[in-house]
Design an enzyme around this catalytic site. Structure first.
Site, short mmCIF file in Angstrom:
data_model
loop_
_atom_site.label_atom_id
_atom_site.label_comp_id
_atom_site.label_asym_id
_atom_site.label_seq_id
_atom_site.Cartn_x
_atom_site.Cartn_y
_atom_site.Cartn_z
N LYS A 190 0.86 -1.18 0.00
CA LYS A 190 0.00 0.00 0.00
C LYS A 190 0.90 1.23 0.00
O LYS A 190 1.40 1.66 1.03
CB LYS A 190 -0.92 0.00 1.23
CG LYS A 190 -2.27 0.71 1.03
CD LYS A 190 -2.17 2.20 0.76
CE LYS A 190 -1.87 2.98 2.02
NZ LYS A 190 -1.85 4.47 1.73
N GLU A 266 9.18 1.39 11.27
CA GLU A 266 10.29 2.32 11.12
C GLU A 266 9.68 3.71 11.20
O GLU A 266 8.92 4.12 10.32
CB GLU A 266 10.99 2.12 9.78
CG GLU A 266 12.18 3.05 9.62
CD GLU A 266 12.76 3.01 8.21
OE1 GLU A 266 13.76 3.72 7.99
OE2 GLU A 266 12.20 2.31 7.35
N CYS A 300 13.52 10.78 7.01
CA CYS A 300 13.30 10.47 8.44
C CYS A 300 14.57 10.65 9.25
O CYS A 300 14.51 11.00 10.43
CB CYS A 300 12.75 9.05 8.59
SG CYS A 300 13.86 7.75 8.01
N GLU A 399 9.81 16.47 14.69
CA GLU A 399 10.17 16.23 13.30
C GLU A 399 9.39 17.18 12.39
O GLU A 399 8.16 17.15 12.35
CB GLU A 399 9.89 14.79 12.90
CG GLU A 399 10.36 14.46 11.50
CD GLU A 399 10.10 13.02 11.11
OE1 GLU A 399 11.05 12.33 10.71
OE2 GLU A 399 8.95 12.57 11.22
#
Length: 470
Positions: A190, A266, A300, A399
């Site tokens: 997906k 992750e 990331c 983040e």
């Protein structure tokens, strides 16, 4: 009306833009008939649509994947034959590199040269690596007395779902599907709703390589519908996800409320780049700039905060600001472009809002700090560096996922360990220094690796075939 420059790029494709899901070896529309838009972030315009899959389509894909798995045409195929097909799959990815890179750029706006020379070869390399491992990873025999035999046999787990992000659409998908396929599993991929094109195209290439129909399925759709349905499906054996911590927690809940499937995560990061007083400042500045501005900061493990000794802070800042101002931000199809747009309007606004927050909390802008190329309609922001950042500011702890760097000064190496470890997560620390005494025993890297392990659960369960004792 579609921009002529964008139309000309689409016309370069050797294939039509994908517009359906891929289930059981065939192109299918969503059962609901719904579609979702594909937007080119360089201009903000819709360039196509794809199937908007939901729970009904997920169920179809899982049934197809389960039937193909149980048939054994892939799961019980001779390892040498499966290896040969995986290597052919990798070759096809490289043979179709130009189209795949163009699809990647159309979806996410990264410079075409980066997609062509980086993302696509990276995905192919991942498929090769796991393909080559198929007939080279063995089971184990446990030590016992003569009355017993204990063996560990590496077996596929079954149906593996993979929900992947938009920042490196194909290469990060390969991290999931390559090991899962190599182990003999069926896969339901997906992709992020922002970046379905390359995932849909490689499903077709997988079949061309010889992977049996039903083994590799791709569902375009939104996370809250197709993603959640896959996470909750009672007949999916494993789910791998890369993305935000909040959504990662949701997948753990989905697993617990369904069949207790394996979940591999992750998640997000706030990676520090530590520069000590004895560092080579030119080399450090190169590393700092590359660490935060690559892929428009949408990484990331982007080094989004620099922790630097105050003795050299001003000199380092001057050099990094110079690097930032040299970056060409613009049309991702232009070979001169070094940084493209943010992926979507929502991400664009998110990055701009963090810039406002930084100013409100007392940080100062050394360079950048706003929009660029507004006349294009695209989602461009300037490479931005904040000075006078304290460790309690949101831009230092959260983040941002954009080209925004926070500079935090510290007195000495001891404080340079404490400050980066204070936020809730790290990911991938980097350190610039000269004297080897900074490595041991109070290594910044060794302490930060503990933070990485706490904050980012790697998808190791899919990176090698699953082991089960028999």
């Amino acid at each position: 009306m579609q921009n002529e420059a964008v139309t000309s790029q689409i016309d370069r494709l050797q294939i039509p833009l994908p517009d359906k899901a891929f289930i059981g070896g065939a192109w299918v529309s969503a059962r609901s008939g719904k579609t979702l838009p594909c937007i080119f972030p360089g201009t903000g315009e819709t360039i196509g649509t794809v199937a908007d899959c939901d729970a009904a389509d997920v169920d179809d894909a899982v049934k197809s994947a389960r039937a193909a798995f149980e048939a054994g045409t892939w799961s019980r195929m001779a390892p040498q034959d499966r290896r040969r097909i995986m290597l052919r799959f990798s070759e096809l990815i490289l043979e179709n590199r130009d189209d795949l890179a163009l699809l990647e750029t159309l979806n996410v706006g990264k410079p075409l040269v980066n997609a062509t020379n980086g993302d696509i070869p990276s995905a192919a390399g991942c498929v090769v690596w796991f393909g080559e491992a198929i007939d080279k990873i063995y089971g184990e025999v446990g030590p016992t007395d003569d009355s017993m035999l204990a063996i560990a046999v590496r077996e596929p787990v079954g149906v593996v779902g993979a929900v992947v992000p938009w920042n490196f659409p194909l290469s990060m998908a390969a991290w999931k599907f390559a090991p899962a396929l190599a182990a003999g599993n069926s896969v339901i991929l997906k992709p992020a709703e922002q970046s379905p094109y390359t995932a849909l195209r490689i499903a077709e290439l997988a079949v061309e390589a010889g992977i049996p129909a039903g083994i590799f399925n791709v569902l375009s759709g939104y996370g809250e519908t197709a993603g959640q349905a896959l996470g909750r499906h009672m007949d999916a054996d494993c789910l791998a996800f890369t993305g935000s911590t909040a959504v990662g927690r949701m997948f753990q809940v989905y697993a617990g409320e369904s069949n207790g499937k394996l979940v591999s995560l992750e998640l997000e990061g706030k990676s520090p780049q530590v520069v000590l007083a004895d560092a080579d400042l030119d080399a450090a500045a190169d590393g700092v700039a590359a660490g935060i501005f690559s892929n428009a900061g949408q990484v990331c493990n982007a080094g989004s905060r620099v922790v630097v000794q105050d003795l050299i802070k001003d000199k380092l800042l001057e050099k990094v600001v110079e690097k930032a101002r040299e970056i060409v931000v613009g049309d991702p199809f232009d070979a001169a472009t070094k940084m493209g747009p943010q992926v979507r309007a929502e991400q664009y606004e998110r990055v701009l809002s963090y810039m406002e927050t930084g100013l409100e909390q007392g940080a100062t802008i050394a360079t950048g700090g706003g929009k660029l190329n507004e006349e294009t309609g695209g989602y461009y922001v300037a490479p931005t560096i904040f000075d006078n950042v304290s460790n309690d500011m949101r831009i230092a702890r959260e983040e941002i996922f954009g080209p925004v760097l926070s500079v935090i000064s510290v007195k000495d190496a001891k404080e340079a360990v404490k400050v980066p470890n204070d936020p809730d997560f790290g990911m991938m620390p980097r350190k610039s220094f000269h004297d080897a005494k900074h490595l041991f025993p109070q290594s910044i890297l060794s302490e930060m690796f503990l933070e990485t392990l706490k904050s980012s659960v790697d998808d190791a369960v899919l990176r090698c075939p699953v082991r089960r004792p028999v």
